[in-house]
Enzyme design. Structure first.
Site, mmCIF file in Angstrom:
data_model
loop_
_atom_site.group_PDB
_atom_site.id
_atom_site.type_symbol
_atom_site.label_atom_id
_atom_site.label_comp_id
_atom_site.label_asym_id
_atom_site.label_seq_id
_atom_site.Cartn_x
_atom_site.Cartn_y
_atom_site.Cartn_z
ATOM 1 N N ILE A 12 3.322 4.494 -0.229
ATOM 2 C CA ILE A 12 4.313 4.948 -1.061
ATOM 3 C C ILE A 12 5.011 3.562 -1.710
ATOM 4 O O ILE A 12 5.427 4.034 -2.756
ATOM 5 C CB ILE A 12 5.420 5.513 -0.051
ATOM 6 C CG1 ILE A 12 4.737 7.019 0.499
ATOM 7 C CG2 ILE A 12 6.467 5.827 -0.574
ATOM 8 C CD1 ILE A 12 5.500 7.450 1.817
ATOM 9 N N TYR A 42 8.882 6.756 16.553
ATOM 10 C CA TYR A 42 8.919 6.553 15.184
ATOM 11 C C TYR A 42 10.212 7.628 14.763
ATOM 12 O O TYR A 42 10.828 7.053 14.066
ATOM 13 C CB TYR A 42 7.731 7.389 14.764
ATOM 14 C CG TYR A 42 7.566 7.405 13.397
ATOM 15 C CD1 TYR A 42 7.341 6.222 12.559
ATOM 16 C CD2 TYR A 42 7.700 8.593 12.723
ATOM 17 C CE1 TYR A 42 7.170 6.287 11.177
ATOM 18 C CE2 TYR A 42 7.596 8.533 11.145
ATOM 19 C CZ TYR A 42 7.507 7.469 10.347
ATOM 20 O OH TYR A 42 7.077 7.560 9.019
ATOM 21 N N ASP A 64 6.131 -8.434 1.752
ATOM 22 C CA ASP A 64 5.101 -7.483 2.937
ATOM 23 C C ASP A 64 4.596 -8.636 3.498
ATOM 24 O O ASP A 64 4.664 -9.705 3.323
ATOM 25 C CB ASP A 64 4.209 -6.620 1.756
ATOM 26 C CG ASP A 64 3.480 -5.613 2.713
ATOM 27 O OD1 ASP A 64 2.963 -5.600 3.668
ATOM 28 O OD2 ASP A 64 3.698 -4.359 2.201
ATOM 29 N N THR A 89 0.896 -1.357 -0.223
ATOM 30 C CA THR A 89 -0.040 0.068 0.168
ATOM 31 C C THR A 89 0.800 1.153 -0.025
ATOM 32 O O THR A 89 2.138 1.174 0.257
ATOM 33 C CB THR A 89 -0.985 -0.104 1.344
ATOM 34 O OG1 THR A 89 -0.102 0.115 2.514
ATOM 35 C CG2 THR A 89 -1.791 -1.205 1.140
ATOM 36 N N GLY A 94 7.060 0.194 7.215
ATOM 37 C CA GLY A 94 7.127 0.773 8.096
ATOM 38 C C GLY A 94 5.924 0.803 8.907
ATOM 39 O O GLY A 94 4.697 0.614 8.349
HETATM 40 P P1 NAD Z 1 1.403 2.247 4.555
HETATM 41 O O1 NAD Z 1 0.938 1.769 5.826
HETATM 42 O O2 NAD Z 1 0.575 2.453 3.214
HETATM 43 O O3 NAD Z 1 2.790 1.387 3.955
HETATM 44 C C1 NAD Z 1 3.352 0.453 4.912
HETATM 45 C C2 NAD Z 1 4.049 -0.898 4.357
HETATM 46 O O4 NAD Z 1 4.431 -1.654 5.261
HETATM 47 C C3 NAD Z 1 2.144 -1.734 3.869
HETATM 48 O O5 NAD Z 1 2.389 -2.231 2.799
HETATM 49 C C4 NAD Z 1 2.463 -2.798 5.286
HETATM 50 O O6 NAD Z 1 1.703 -3.795 5.134
HETATM 51 C C5 NAD Z 1 3.796 -2.884 5.348
HETATM 52 N N1 NAD Z 1 4.292 -3.500 6.486
HETATM 53 C C6 NAD Z 1 3.677 -3.114 7.808
HETATM 54 N N2 NAD Z 1 4.160 -3.694 8.955
HETATM 55 C C7 NAD Z 1 5.032 -4.741 8.121
HETATM 56 C C8 NAD Z 1 5.476 -5.903 8.641
HETATM 57 N N3 NAD Z 1 5.803 -6.394 9.923
HETATM 58 N N4 NAD Z 1 6.282 -6.866 7.823
HETATM 59 C C9 NAD Z 1 6.212 -6.458 6.447
HETATM 60 N N5 NAD Z 1 5.546 -5.394 5.982
HETATM 61 C C10 NAD Z 1 4.883 -4.591 6.740
HETATM 62 O O7 NAD Z 1 2.491 3.460 5.014
HETATM 63 P P2 NAD Z 1 3.095 4.343 3.918
HETATM 64 O O8 NAD Z 1 2.661 5.883 4.393
HETATM 65 O O9 NAD Z 1 3.031 4.277 2.695
HETATM 66 O O10 NAD Z 1 4.675 4.413 4.616
HETATM 67 C C11 NAD Z 1 5.591 3.881 3.654
HETATM 68 C C12 NAD Z 1 6.840 4.215 4.272
HETATM 69 O O11 NAD Z 1 7.201 5.594 4.323
HETATM 70 C C13 NAD Z 1 7.139 4.001 5.982
HETATM 71 O O12 NAD Z 1 8.265 3.557 6.046
HETATM 72 C C14 NAD Z 1 6.723 5.327 6.576
HETATM 73 O O13 NAD Z 1 7.337 5.201 7.814
HETATM 74 C C15 NAD Z 1 7.530 5.990 5.558
HETATM 75 N N6 NAD Z 1 6.714 7.534 5.791
HETATM 76 C C16 NAD Z 1 5.536 7.686 5.579
HETATM 77 C C17 NAD Z 1 4.935 9.079 5.577
HETATM 78 C C18 NAD Z 1 3.546 9.279 5.194
HETATM 79 O O14 NAD Z 1 3.190 10.512 5.629
HETATM 80 N N7 NAD Z 1 2.887 8.608 4.693
HETATM 81 C C19 NAD Z 1 5.783 10.228 6.062
HETATM 82 C C20 NAD Z 1 7.422 9.792 6.294
HETATM 83 C C21 NAD Z 1 7.504 8.651 6.065
#
Ligand code: NAD
Length: 253
Positions: free
Chosen positions: A13, A149, A32, A11, A71
């Protein structure tokens, strides 16, 4: 056609980065806990080992790139889990797959956050960087979600910088992407959270460029950092946050 391994591609990013690489005709091996080529829980040593071994079986001739995007956000009540996925799940994959990336003189991209410079506990940071997983997980349970975090993301960036010389000798570029607030299932969940919801909405409204980031904004930057156009870039952290970090830390350089 290039071959990439990507964690967290189900999902948000990660899904946008995956879609972008597939559209360009590349092969993506996704890891994932759901909707992936390799279903593995990166919060556990067994899950990481499964992810590494399964990726090695599929891509034994090498990887052109590895992107660690899996994450968990600060609102997750289990702070140990944030630590295990965001930091240990990231560095284990790099350590376990870097020889495959070296075979293709490829690129590694770690998805950090513009929260990385934010407030955390120095002893927590040191436990992460000293690779003391159990102690770090325990310490995390005593901290606020945002401290945990930010700490995991700062540790990812510091660890990345420390790898630069060794990885350069292996022919690998390693960089970090620091997204700001981005519209994904993660932030949508935080916005619904009774404790963090209001604060996160105000935070999003204060982005200088006047909008939240979109997963495609992050995919644009990832595509560049993984491309030949970034051949002289290593050890860098690229903030993609509509100007938020510049506002938080105007004198940071
Ligand atoms: P998201 O929740 O859409 O995606 C996170 C993904 O990580 C998911 O596909 C989920 O299934 C996977 N995941 C979670 N736990 C897991 C595990 N135990 N084992 C394997 N996979 C696992 O979130 P996102 O916003 O797309 O975040 C993606 C990355 O970007 C993360 O590392 C997040 O910290 C970072 N980030 C996001 C933002 C934001 O505002 N969305 C900002 C800064 C950094």
């Amino acid at each position: 056609m290039k071959t990439y391994a990507l964690t967290g591609g189900a999902t948000g990013i990660g899904a946008a980065i995956k879609a972008r690489l597939l559209k360009a005709g590349h092969r993506v091996i996704s890891v994932d806990i759901k909707d992936a080529d390799i279903i593995a829980d990166l919060s556990t040593p067994d899950g990481r080992e499964l992810a590494i071994n399964s990726t090695r079986e599929i891509a034994d001739s090498g990887l052109d790139g590895l992107i660690t995007c899996a994450g968990l956000a600060s609102h997750v009540p289990n702070r140990a889990l944030i630590t295990q996925v965001n930091y240990f799940g990231c560095i284990a994959l790099v350590n376990g797959l870097k020889d495959l990336v070296s075979k293709k003189q490829g690129k590694i991209l770690l998805i950090a956050s513009n929260s990385a410079p934010g407030g955390t506990a120095e002893d927590f940071l040191n436990l992460l960087l000293d690779n003391k997983e159990d102690e770090a997980a325990h310490r995390a349970s005593e901290l606020e979600g945002q401290q945990v975090y930010a700490g995991t993301k700062r540790a990812v960036v510091r660890w990345m910088r420390r790898q630069v010389p060794e990885l350069a000798r292996m022919g690998i570029n390693i960089n970090a992407l620091a997204p700001g607030f981005t519209d994904t299932p993660m932030t949508q969940a935080v916005a619904q959270d009774p404790t963090y919801g209001e604060a996160i909405r105000q935070f999003a409204a204060s982005i200088p460029l006047g909008r939240a980031g979109q997963p495609d904004d992050m995919a644009d930057a990832a595509e560049f950092l993984l491309s030949d156009k970034a051949n002289f870039i290593t050890g860098s952290t690229l903030f993609i946050d509509g100007g938020h970090d510049a506002v938080f830390r105007p004198d940071a350089i």
